[in-house]
Scaffold this motif. Structure first.
Motif, PDB file in Angstrom:
ATOM      1  N   TYR A 300       0.879  -1.206   0.080  1.00 26.41           N
ATOM      2  CA  TYR A 300       0.042   0.116  -0.126  1.00 26.41           C
ATOM      3  C   TYR A 300       0.795   1.202   0.064  1.00 26.41           C
ATOM      4  O   TYR A 300       0.629   2.320  -0.705  1.00 26.41           O
ATOM      5  N   PHE A 301       1.857   1.274   1.012  1.00 22.47           N
ATOM      6  CA  PHE A 301       2.722   2.532   0.831  1.00 22.47           C
ATOM      7  C   PHE A 301       3.772   2.691  -0.112  1.00 22.47           C
ATOM      8  O   PHE A 301       4.015   3.864  -0.664  1.00 22.47           O
ATOM      9  N   ILE A 302       3.921   1.467  -0.716  1.00 16.61           N
ATOM     10  CA  ILE A 302       5.210   1.736  -1.812  1.00 16.61           C
ATOM     11  C   ILE A 302       4.224   1.812  -3.084  1.00 16.61           C
ATOM     12  O   ILE A 302       5.183   1.946  -4.046  1.00 16.61           O
ATOM     13  N   LYS A 303       3.154   2.012  -3.279  1.00 19.03           N
ATOM     14  CA  LYS A 303       2.424   1.958  -4.537  1.00 19.03           C
ATOM     15  C   LYS A 303       2.895   3.071  -5.118  1.00 19.03           C
ATOM     16  O   LYS A 303       3.429   3.270  -6.585  1.00 19.03           O
ATOM     17  N   PRO A 304       2.922   4.438  -4.479  1.00 16.16           N
ATOM     18  CA  PRO A 304       3.425   5.785  -5.255  1.00 16.16           C
ATOM     19  C   PRO A 304       4.862   5.605  -5.937  1.00 16.16           C
ATOM     20  O   PRO A 304       4.936   5.940  -7.082  1.00 16.16           O
ATOM     21  N   MET A 308       5.680   5.927  -9.952  1.00 16.52           N
ATOM     22  CA  MET A 308       6.931   6.895 -10.179  1.00 16.52           C
ATOM     23  C   MET A 308       7.983   6.224 -11.068  1.00 16.52           C
ATOM     24  O   MET A 308       8.668   6.917 -11.829  1.00 16.52           O
ATOM     25  N   SER A 309       8.025   4.822 -10.883  1.00 11.44           N
ATOM     26  CA  SER A 309       9.159   4.198 -11.576  1.00 11.44           C
ATOM     27  C   SER A 309       8.803   3.657 -13.072  1.00 11.44           C
ATOM     28  O   SER A 309       9.727   2.939 -13.683  1.00 11.44           O
ATOM     29  N   LYS A 310       7.673   3.817 -13.497  1.00 10.91           N
ATOM     30  CA  LYS A 310       7.148   3.236 -14.638  1.00 10.91           C
ATOM     31  C   LYS A 310       7.873   3.633 -16.007  1.00 10.91           C
ATOM     32  O   LYS A 310       8.087   4.875 -15.878  1.00 10.91           O
ATOM     33  N   THR A 311       8.437   2.709 -16.755  1.00  9.49           N
ATOM     34  CA  THR A 311       9.196   3.276 -17.976  1.00  9.49           C
ATOM     35  C   THR A 311       8.530   2.917 -19.077  1.00  9.49           C
ATOM     36  O   THR A 311       7.811   1.982 -19.277  1.00  9.49           O
ATOM     37  N   THR A 312       8.658   3.988 -19.981  1.00  8.96           N
ATOM     38  CA  THR A 312       7.667   3.843 -21.366  1.00  8.96           C
ATOM     39  C   THR A 312       8.749   3.540 -22.365  1.00  8.96           C
ATOM     40  O   THR A 312       9.901   4.021 -22.357  1.00  8.96           O
ATOM     41  N   ASP A 322      10.474   8.359 -13.225  1.00 10.52           N
ATOM     42  CA  ASP A 322      11.352   9.556 -12.309  1.00 10.52           C
ATOM     43  C   ASP A 322      12.291   8.657 -11.364  1.00 10.52           C
ATOM     44  O   ASP A 322      13.281   9.217 -11.032  1.00 10.52           O
ATOM     45  N   ILE A 323      12.009   7.413 -10.861  1.00  4.78           N
ATOM     46  CA  ILE A 323      12.772   6.832 -10.384  1.00  4.78           C
ATOM     47  C   ILE A 323      13.075   5.318 -10.530  1.00  4.78           C
ATOM     48  O   ILE A 323      12.362   4.883 -11.693  1.00  4.78           O
ATOM     49  N   THR A 324      14.064   4.543 -10.136  1.00  2.00           N
ATOM     50  CA  THR A 324      14.180   2.810 -10.321  1.00  2.00           C
ATOM     51  C   THR A 324      13.299   2.278  -9.621  1.00  2.00           C
ATOM     52  O   THR A 324      12.698   2.710  -8.721  1.00  2.00           O
ATOM     53  N   PRO A 325      12.592   1.157 -10.337  1.00  2.00           N
ATOM     54  CA  PRO A 325      11.578   0.351  -9.662  1.00  2.00           C
ATOM     55  C   PRO A 325      12.026   0.027  -8.124  1.00  2.00           C
ATOM     56  O   PRO A 325      13.309  -0.533  -8.113  1.00  2.00           O
ATOM     57  N   PRO A 326      11.091  -0.305  -7.283  1.00  2.00           N
ATOM     58  CA  PRO A 326      11.611  -0.633  -5.853  1.00  2.00           C
ATOM     59  C   PRO A 326      11.982  -1.932  -5.850  1.00  2.00           C
ATOM     60  O   PRO A 326      11.432  -2.759  -6.533  1.00  2.00           O
ATOM     61  N   ARG A 327      12.787  -2.252  -4.834  1.00  2.00           N
ATOM     62  CA  ARG A 327      13.415  -3.532  -4.718  1.00  2.00           C
ATOM     63  C   ARG A 327      12.897  -4.145  -3.348  1.00  2.00           C
ATOM     64  O   ARG A 327      12.438  -3.476  -2.648  1.00  2.00           O
ATOM     65  N   ASP A 328      12.877  -5.283  -3.458  1.00  2.00           N
ATOM     66  CA  ASP A 328      12.655  -6.035  -2.347  1.00  2.00           C
ATOM     67  C   ASP A 328      13.546  -5.552  -0.906  1.00  2.00           C
ATOM     68  O   ASP A 328      14.661  -5.399  -1.093  1.00  2.00           O
ATOM     69  N   GLY A 329      13.043  -5.259   0.066  1.00  2.00           N
ATOM     70  CA  GLY A 329      13.732  -4.485   1.023  1.00  2.00           C
ATOM     71  C   GLY A 329      13.629  -3.201   1.376  1.00  2.00           C
ATOM     72  O   GLY A 329      14.241  -2.591   1.991  1.00  2.00           O
ATOM     73  N   ASP A 330      13.196  -2.698  -0.001  1.00  2.00           N
ATOM     74  CA  ASP A 330      13.294  -1.030   0.147  1.00  2.00           C
ATOM     75  C   ASP A 330      11.934  -0.401   0.938  1.00  2.00           C
ATOM     76  O   ASP A 330      12.021   0.755   0.883  1.00  2.00           O
ATOM     77  N   THR A 342       6.642   3.319  12.507  1.00  2.08           N
ATOM     78  CA  THR A 342       7.524   4.133  11.775  1.00  2.08           C
ATOM     79  C   THR A 342       7.807   3.150  10.356  1.00  2.08           C
ATOM     80  O   THR A 342       8.080   1.910  10.440  1.00  2.08           O
ATOM     81  N   ILE A 343       7.553   3.811   9.263  1.00  2.27           N
ATOM     82  CA  ILE A 343       7.884   3.333   8.146  1.00  2.27           C
ATOM     83  C   ILE A 343       9.166   3.888   7.457  1.00  2.27           C
ATOM     84  O   ILE A 343       9.128   5.200   7.017  1.00  2.27           O
ATOM     85  N   ALA A 344       9.924   2.876   6.992  1.00  2.00           N
ATOM     86  CA  ALA A 344      11.231   3.516   6.024  1.00  2.00           C
ATOM     87  C   ALA A 344      11.107   3.082   4.623  1.00  2.00           C
ATOM     88  O   ALA A 344      10.519   1.941   4.586  1.00  2.00           O
ATOM     89  N   MET A 345      11.491   4.066   3.631  1.00  2.00           N
ATOM     90  CA  MET A 345      11.259   3.786   2.239  1.00  2.00           C
ATOM     91  C   MET A 345      12.549   4.227   1.630  1.00  2.00           C
ATOM     92  O   MET A 345      13.106   5.286   2.297  1.00  2.00           O
ATOM     93  N   VAL A 346      12.898   3.603   0.609  1.00  2.23           N
ATOM     94  CA  VAL A 346      13.938   4.271  -0.187  1.00  2.23           C
ATOM     95  C   VAL A 346      13.616   4.426  -1.634  1.00  2.23           C
ATOM     96  O   VAL A 346      12.947   3.917  -2.305  1.00  2.23           O
ATOM     97  N   VAL A 347      14.094   5.751  -2.135  1.00  2.00           N
ATOM     98  CA  VAL A 347      13.930   6.236  -3.363  1.00  2.00           C
ATOM     99  C   VAL A 347      15.352   6.201  -4.296  1.00  2.00           C
ATOM    100  O   VAL A 347      16.164   6.690  -3.722  1.00  2.00           O
ATOM    101  N   ARG A 348      15.332   5.578  -5.236  1.00  2.00           N
ATOM    102  CA  ARG A 348      16.581   5.588  -5.934  1.00  2.00           C
ATOM    103  C   ARG A 348      16.463   6.429  -7.585  1.00  2.00           C
ATOM    104  O   ARG A 348      15.778   5.740  -8.246  1.00  2.00           O
ATOM    105  N   PRO A 349      17.135   7.397  -7.589  1.00  2.00           N
ATOM    106  CA  PRO A 349      17.096   8.078  -8.875  1.00  2.00           C
ATOM    107  C   PRO A 349      18.008   7.349  -9.707  1.00  2.00           C
ATOM    108  O   PRO A 349      18.814   6.221  -9.505  1.00  2.00           O
ATOM    109  N   TYR A 350      17.698   7.404 -11.044  1.00  2.00           N
ATOM    110  CA  TYR A 350      18.723   6.864 -12.107  1.00  2.00           C
ATOM    111  C   TYR A 350      19.702   7.624 -12.245  1.00  2.00           C
ATOM    112  O   TYR A 350      19.941   8.865 -12.062  1.00  2.00           O
ATOM    113  N   ASN A 351      20.924   7.214 -12.620  1.00  2.00           N
ATOM    114  CA  ASN A 351      22.251   7.736 -12.938  1.00  2.00           C
ATOM    115  C   ASN A 351      21.914   8.622 -14.157  1.00  2.00           C
ATOM    116  O   ASN A 351      21.185   8.127 -15.036  1.00  2.00           O
ATOM    117  N   SER A 352      22.547   9.715 -14.256  1.00  2.00           N
ATOM    118  CA  SER A 352      22.401  10.763 -15.454  1.00  2.00           C
ATOM    119  C   SER A 352      23.894  11.248 -15.964  1.00  2.00           C
ATOM    120  O   SER A 352      24.501  11.973 -14.812  1.00  2.00           O
TER     121      SER A 352
END
Length: 367
Positions: A300-304, A308-312, A322-330, A342-352
């Motif tokens: 539920y919480f990681i759905k956004p 955001m990570s959907k690639t076209t 916008d970001i890389t797809p979430p991994r297990d443990g993110d 307490t909820i902890a989440m990881v956001v990973r931008p792509y390299n550029s």
């Protein structure tokens, strides 16, 4: 015996979309006439800004932003009265609309003024639960200044700041803050793209490059000095037509996570969307400490972040999200007590790539 009855309840599972405020900026600057003062004006790509406002720094930045943002641009403008503060304007405007970024159109010349703007946008997190940043105009070069004097003045103005929410923009051409704001609002790219992205195209409406008191033109050497001091400036490439942009640098500390605006934007977007989902779980026993509930709520919480990570992919070319797809443990959910989680989440931008080195070798071997 009791009578039969049926009760139907419609349950709200919080599965809807959160209204996006990305690319919707607030422009704040001194009014050009008293009739404009202390009002919030909504503008868009079709607005005739030269009719709506008289000549002012506010109008210059709005026109530049409109030109660079392209189609479907929206924004709001708040012309300040002479005795009104920028913080007051930000507060009043946020009672009516929400904004991703505040653009301060009049050049700020003191450290307290710049830090005060940072304080004002940071305060929105506590007062409204809104994550916002600021593009702040700094002075352009004076008529009696050389580039060496100007560079030293600008470096000194921002030295020692630790303000990750502030993007300082010297008004080298008079409308630089608006040009950058428009480039960041352009819908042909995502919020995760740097304003440095050359494929976005040349900036427009910037005008001629300035000269100093000795008639020396602005050089890439001077721009490099300003950029290394964490100022966001235009740039060009020898033998390539057009003027582009450098990094959207913030006044983050060296080594910090938010030294560039694109990192700030994706984290702010995730924060806004996850906050609404968290509110809908307050007092809701669907979120509990059982294993089944923990797995349900991780999804539920990681759905956004997944959205955001959907690639076209178009014609075999992938356009990343916008970001890389979430991994297990993110995402992790930890119960601190029976009523606090307490909820902890990881956001990973792509390299550029922002610096590209190509090594070319000669092969003289005989075939």
């Amino acid at each position: 015996m009791s009578l039969g009855e049926v009760t139907i309840n419609n349950q709200n599972q919080g599965q809807g979309e959160v209204q996006a405020i990305e690319r919707h900026f607030l422009f704040v600057g001194l009014a050009g006439k008293s009739e404009e003062e202390s009002q919030l004006f909504s503008v868009n790509a079709q607005s005739d800004l030269e009719v709506m406002f008289v000549d002012s720094n506010l109008r210059k930045q709005l026109i530049a932003a409109q030109l660079n943002a392209g189609q479907n641009w929206t924004a709001a403008a708040y012309p300040l009265a002479a005795d009104e503060t920028i913080a007051t304007a930000i507060g009043h405007a946020n009672e009516v609309q929400s904004f991703e970024t505040v653009v301060v159109c009049d050049a700020q010349t003191t450290a307290p003024a710049i830090s005060g703007i940072s304080d004002a946008v940071l305060a929105l997190q506590g007062s409204h639960g809104r994550w916002c940043s600021a593009i702040v105009a700094l002075p352009g070069i004076g008529e009696l200044e050389t580039w060496a004097v100007y560079e030293a003045k600008m470096v000194a103005l921002v030295a020692g700041f630790a303000l990750p929410l502030v993007v300082p923009v010297p008004q080298l051409n008079g409308n630089n803050a608006g040009v950058l704001a428009g480039r960041l609002c352009n819908r042909s790219v995502s919020i995760a793209d740097s304003p440095m992205r050359v494929a976005t195209g040349s900036v427009t409406g910037l005008g001629i490059m300035p000269t100093d008191s000795a008639e020396a033109p602005l050089s890439l050497a001077s721009l490099n000095t300003l950029a290394k001091a964490r100022l966001s400036v235009p740039q060009w490439y020898p033998d390539v037509a057009g003027t582009y942009w450098g990094d959207g640098s913030t006044l983050e500390v060296e080594g910090g996570d938010y030294q560039v605006i694109e990192n700030l934007r994706v984290v702010h977007k995730a924060s806004r969307e996850v906050r609404v989902r968290a509110i809908l779980r307050v007092g809701n026993r669907i979120l509990n400490s059982t294993p089944a509930s923990m797995e349900l709520n991780k999804a539920y919480f990681i759905k956004p972040l997944r959205v955001m990570s959907k690639t076209t992919t178009v014609n075999g070319v992938p356009f990343p999200g916008d970001i890389t797809p979430p991994r297990d443990g993110d995402i992790a959910i930890v119960w601190m007590s029976k009523t606090k989680v307490t909820i902890a989440m990881v956001v990973r931008p792509y390299n550029s790539p922002k610096s590209i080195t190509v090594n070319i070798m000669l092969d003289l071997s005989v075939l």
